[in-house]
Design a protein around this motif. Structure first.
Motif, mmCIF file in Angstrom:
data_model
loop_
_atom_site.group_PDB
_atom_site.id
_atom_site.type_symbol
_atom_site.label_atom_id
_atom_site.label_comp_id
_atom_site.label_asym_id
_atom_site.label_seq_id
_atom_site.Cartn_x
_atom_site.Cartn_y
_atom_site.Cartn_z
ATOM 1 N N LEU A 22 -5.202 6.996 12.179
ATOM 2 C CA LEU A 22 -4.261 7.376 13.238
ATOM 3 C C LEU A 22 -3.164 8.329 12.760
ATOM 4 C CD1 LEU A 22 -3.760 3.812 14.803
ATOM 5 C CD2 LEU A 22 -5.345 5.592 15.570
ATOM 6 N N THR A 23 -3.158 8.679 11.485
ATOM 7 C CA THR A 23 -2.091 9.423 10.809
ATOM 8 C C THR A 23 -0.874 8.504 10.646
ATOM 9 O OG1 THR A 23 -0.858 10.417 12.661
ATOM 10 C CG2 THR A 23 -2.894 11.533 11.956
ATOM 11 N N PHE A 24 0.200 9.039 10.084
ATOM 12 C CA PHE A 24 1.407 8.247 9.871
ATOM 13 C C PHE A 24 2.257 8.140 11.128
ATOM 14 C CE2 PHE A 24 0.357 9.262 5.483
ATOM 15 C CZ PHE A 24 0.683 8.088 4.811
ATOM 16 N N SER A 25 1.868 8.834 12.176
ATOM 17 C CA SER A 25 2.613 8.807 13.428
ATOM 18 C C SER A 25 1.673 8.364 14.547
ATOM 19 C CB SER A 25 3.178 10.204 13.727
ATOM 20 O OG SER A 25 3.844 10.223 14.966
ATOM 21 N N PHE A 26 1.890 7.155 15.052
ATOM 22 C CA PHE A 26 1.046 6.673 16.151
ATOM 23 C C PHE A 26 1.865 5.811 17.101
ATOM 24 C CE2 PHE A 26 0.360 3.864 12.488
ATOM 25 C CZ PHE A 26 0.432 2.584 13.022
ATOM 26 N N ASP A 27 1.238 5.416 18.199
ATOM 27 C CA ASP A 27 1.998 4.850 19.319
ATOM 28 C C ASP A 27 2.336 3.372 19.184
ATOM 29 O OD1 ASP A 27 2.093 7.236 20.982
ATOM 30 O OD2 ASP A 27 -0.070 6.988 21.190
ATOM 31 N N ILE A 28 1.344 2.544 18.896
ATOM 32 C CA ILE A 28 1.531 1.093 18.963
ATOM 33 C C ILE A 28 1.024 0.435 17.685
ATOM 34 C CG2 ILE A 28 0.861 -1.037 20.154
ATOM 35 C CD1 ILE A 28 0.455 0.700 22.699
ATOM 36 N N HIS A 29 1.844 -0.440 17.128
ATOM 37 C CA HIS A 29 1.396 -1.301 16.026
ATOM 38 C C HIS A 29 1.589 -2.733 16.488
ATOM 39 C CE1 HIS A 29 0.501 -3.019 12.240
ATOM 40 N NE2 HIS A 29 0.704 -1.930 11.524
ATOM 41 N N GLY A 30 0.524 -3.525 16.475
ATOM 42 C CA GLY A 30 0.598 -4.864 17.021
ATOM 43 C C GLY A 30 0.119 -5.947 16.077
ATOM 44 N N GLY A 31 0.439 -7.174 16.451
ATOM 45 C CA GLY A 31 0.002 -8.347 15.694
ATOM 46 C C GLY A 31 0.778 -9.567 16.145
ATOM 47 N N HIS A 54 4.585 -6.800 8.391
ATOM 48 C CA HIS A 54 4.917 -5.547 9.057
ATOM 49 C C HIS A 54 6.150 -4.886 8.452
ATOM 50 C CE1 HIS A 54 2.389 -6.467 12.913
ATOM 51 N NE2 HIS A 54 1.670 -6.120 11.862
ATOM 52 N N GLU A 55 7.103 -5.693 8.000
ATOM 53 C CA GLU A 55 8.256 -5.116 7.300
ATOM 54 C C GLU A 55 7.815 -4.347 6.057
ATOM 55 O OE1 GLU A 55 11.533 -3.808 7.465
ATOM 56 O OE2 GLU A 55 11.890 -5.777 8.384
ATOM 57 N N ASN A 56 6.893 -4.952 5.306
ATOM 58 C CA ASN A 56 6.413 -4.298 4.089
ATOM 59 C C ASN A 56 5.517 -3.096 4.400
ATOM 60 O OD1 ASN A 56 7.814 -6.220 2.709
ATOM 61 N ND2 ASN A 56 6.032 -7.383 2.014
ATOM 62 N N GLU A 57 4.717 -3.218 5.452
ATOM 63 C CA GLU A 57 3.909 -2.070 5.883
ATOM 64 C C GLU A 57 4.798 -0.869 6.208
ATOM 65 O OE1 GLU A 57 0.639 -1.912 8.733
ATOM 66 O OE2 GLU A 57 0.818 -4.093 8.815
ATOM 67 N N LEU A 58 5.834 -1.139 6.977
ATOM 68 C CA LEU A 58 6.734 -0.059 7.386
ATOM 69 C C LEU A 58 7.381 0.595 6.164
ATOM 70 C CD1 LEU A 58 8.146 1.512 9.645
ATOM 71 C CD2 LEU A 58 9.833 -0.334 9.763
ATOM 72 N N ALA A 59 7.834 -0.222 5.213
ATOM 73 C CA ALA A 59 8.472 0.309 4.011
ATOM 74 C C ALA A 59 7.501 1.173 3.207
ATOM 75 C CB ALA A 59 9.001 -0.843 3.159
ATOM 76 N N GLN A 60 6.281 0.684 3.024
ATOM 77 C CA GLN A 60 5.263 1.426 2.265
ATOM 78 C C GLN A 60 4.947 2.764 2.929
ATOM 79 O OE1 GLN A 60 2.605 -2.461 0.952
ATOM 80 N NE2 GLN A 60 2.239 -1.426 2.856
ATOM 81 N N SER A 61 4.711 2.717 4.228
ATOM 82 C CA SER A 61 4.313 3.927 4.942
ATOM 83 C C SER A 61 5.429 4.972 4.912
ATOM 84 C CB SER A 61 3.947 3.587 6.393
ATOM 85 O OG SER A 61 2.823 2.730 6.433
ATOM 86 N N CYS A 62 6.679 4.518 5.108
ATOM 87 C CA CYS A 62 7.806 5.455 5.060
ATOM 88 C C CYS A 62 7.993 6.008 3.651
ATOM 89 C CB CYS A 62 9.076 4.763 5.527
ATOM 90 S SG CYS A 62 9.116 4.386 7.303
ATOM 91 N N ALA A 63 7.746 5.169 2.650
ATOM 92 C CA ALA A 63 7.868 5.632 1.269
ATOM 93 C C ALA A 63 6.805 6.679 0.951
ATOM 94 C CB ALA A 63 7.756 4.444 0.310
ATOM 95 N N ALA A 64 5.604 6.487 1.487
ATOM 96 C CA ALA A 64 4.502 7.426 1.231
ATOM 97 C C ALA A 64 4.656 8.707 2.040
ATOM 98 C CB ALA A 64 3.168 6.769 1.554
ATOM 99 N N CYS A 65 5.238 8.596 3.242
ATOM 100 C CA CYS A 65 5.351 9.762 4.129
ATOM 101 C C CYS A 65 6.635 9.645 4.950
ATOM 102 C CB CYS A 65 4.140 9.850 5.045
ATOM 103 S SG CYS A 65 4.217 11.197 6.237
ATOM 104 N N GLU A 66 7.556 10.574 4.739
ATOM 105 C CA GLU A 66 8.843 10.522 5.441
ATOM 106 C C GLU A 66 8.689 10.700 6.943
ATOM 107 O OE1 GLU A 66 11.322 13.464 3.685
ATOM 108 O OE2 GLU A 66 11.492 12.420 1.741
ATOM 109 N N GLU A 67 7.564 11.290 7.372
ATOM 110 C CA GLU A 67 7.345 11.520 8.809
ATOM 111 C C GLU A 67 6.740 10.305 9.509
ATOM 112 O OE1 GLU A 67 6.433 14.087 6.516
ATOM 113 O OE2 GLU A 67 8.424 14.860 7.002
#
Length: 521
Positions: free
Chosen positions: A236-245, A254-267
């Motif tokens: 989905l790339t680093f920019s997508f509409d909905i993340h669920g669970g 999800h907190e850790n997912e968000l941190a990892q993804s932002c660390a890997a890609c600022e966008e």
């Protein structure tokens, strides 16, 4: 640039509750007319329980509704097939039987991935667009870890790699937790080597007897959180509409997912974080780790899958729902009422059409001045779904009104003159179409004929009652014999005994007795 997509002027604006902002927001997509959605899937080491069913039924309804709104939806739901729990369960099986084929972690997880898909099919959950497995995406995972290390947010340590939580300034943004609250041992792994107690593993060094893959940091396997970051970005790339669970995934997953993804890609930019409420038993969260759970299979042995789905939709997706047999009985009874009403409606329509195939209502026949029940159902359904998917209010409100309207039309049909009867049948056709449309979007419409669904519901009722069809027939005959000799004490006793087991007897005006499932009393 996010763009609001209102598909037609007469549709209410679609609102969703965003866990990030803690409020309902107008739904806007990043790409016009397209939705990208990632939902965290199961860790496949056992049969899935009804807490899992709650999550995937909820997001299936969202998926169906987005498609109904004419969005092109890319829905990704992963399988975690490499994990500590899987390895532990495989080792337990190996201790009991060294020849057990499921003592291999990847074979074990593959087996339960397939069993999960059978459960989802039973519950009428549509297949997602993609169902990636961790074991098939090691390249993407290693590449993301390398990026995070390169940007200074992670550090290798004796073959492991840890995310440096204190280096990421926005850590805790989703869960509203402070970094100092993340004490080791409380959902965060204890390891004295870590620079900070909140640091979490991106890569775990290989241990004897565990599956492993090569990496720049030595052989090993990924941590849990990095898997979803890598797979969501890949599809989905680093920019997508909905993340669920589930709500339990807000922290730490999800907190850790968000941190990892932002660390890997600022966008990195996720539009909406959606979380479904827990299934509870006696007000405690259903969980495999505590043994406080029922598998989907255990429930569907005794209740129709549609009854379980109806039960799960009887509370709004982000509210807790308390599991009990009495609630399942209520749901099962509701599904039977739905399908019996639809069958009676269809039979009446077919009966009328077969004898009046060329007739049409006269143009001067008086039409009803108020909006039809079919129109009311459509309007209310759109309003409730647009307001953060309020399925509970639909099931308990406008759907019931529409079913009652069908039965009222059916009850008065014989008394009507021909022209009025034609209008009534037209109303029945509109109601049937409206009801089945609602059921379809909610995933409650079977592909089987109505009569077959009713028969399946009766078979499940017999299982719960621990009776066979022949045994019920014999009891009905015994009761008929008692009625014949006016032994009403016995007839009442037999009726009460069956009602207590969830079997309701109905004496027909033309003679004879039939039965249907009911709530045990």
């Amino acid at each position: 640039m996010a763009e609001e997509n209102v598909k037609s002027n007469d549709r209410p604006t679609f609102m969703l509750y965003n866990s990030m902002t803690k409020q309902k927001e107008v739904f806007k997509t990043k790409v016009p007319n397209k939705v990208s959605m990632y939902v965290c899937g199961v860790t496949a080491y056992d049969f899935s329980h009804i807490g899992h069913a709650r999550a995937y039924v909820a997001f299936d309804v969202l998926y169906r509704y987005l498609k109904e709104l004419d969005y092109e939806v890319t829905y990704v739901r992963n399988f975690t097939d490499v994990d500590d729990k899987i390895i532990r369960r495989a080792n337990e099986r190996k201790e009991k039987d060294p020849e057990d084929p499921l003592s291999d972690p990847l074979m074990l997880s593959n087996h339960f991935c397939e069993e999960f898909l059978k459960d989802m099919d039973d519950l009428q959950c549509l297949l997602p667009t993609h169902q990636p497995r961790v074991s098939d995406h090691m390249d993407q995972i290693r590449d993301m870890i390398a990026k995070i290390i390169e940007k200074g947010y992670a550090y290798p340590l004796d073959g492991d790699v840890y995310f440096a939580a204190d280096k990421f300034p926005n850590y805790g943004k989703l869960s509203r937790r402070k970094l100092e609250d993340n004490r080791a041992g409380e959902r965060v792994a204890v390891d004295s080597r870590k620079r900070h107690p909140a640091d979490f593993a991106l890569w775990k060094a290989a241990k004897p007897g565990e599956p492993s893959w090569d990496s720049p940091w030595g052989p090993g396997r990924p941590g849990w959180h990095i898997e979803c970051s890598a797979m969501s970005a890949h599809y989905l790339t680093f920019s997508f509409d909905i993340h669920g669970g589930g709500m339990d995934l807000i922290f730490p997953h999800h907190e850790n997912e968000l941190a990892q993804s932002c660390a890997a890609c600022e966008e990195t930019d996720i539009g909406y974080w959606l979380h479904n409420g827990f299934v509870t038993i006696n007000e405690e969260k259903m969980s495999k780790s505590t043994g406080n759970f029922f598998t989907i299979r255990e429930v569907t042995k005794q209740y129709h899958p549609l009854a379980l789905r109806y039960f799960l939709l009887s509370m709004n997706y982000n509210s807790p729902v308390n599991y009990s047999l009495s609630q399942l009985d209520i749901a099962s009874d509701a599904v039977f009422f739905v399908y019996q009403t639809l069958l009676d409606c269809r039979n009446a329509i077919l009966s009328f059409d077969s004898g009046n195939s060329n007739d049409k209502p006269k143009s001067n026949t008086k039409q009803p001045s108020k909006p039809s029940e079919a129109k009311n159902l459509k309007t209310d359904f759109e309003c409730k779904m647009a307001d953060d998917l309020h399925t509970a209010e639909i099931l308990k409100g406008s759907l019931q009104h529409a079913l009652t309207a069908i039965n009222n039309e059916l009850n008065g049909l014989k008394k009507k003159q021909k022209q009025q009867k034609m209008l009534a049948v037209q109303a029945l056709k509109e109601l049937e179409e409206a009801v089945t449309k609602v059921l379809d979007i909610l995933g409650l419409l079977s592909t089987l004929p109505y009569s077959e669904v009713l028969q399946q519901l009766k078979e499940k009722a017999l299982i719960r009652a621990e009776l066979t069809e022949d045994e019920v027939s014999r009891l009905i005959e015994e009761r008929a014999a008692a009625r014949k000799i006016k032994d009403f004490t016995k007839t009442d006793q037999l009726r009460s005994e069956l009602t207590a087991k969830g079997i309701s007897l109905m004496d027909l005006p033309t003679g004879g007795t039939v039965w249907r499932p009911c709530q045990p009393k």
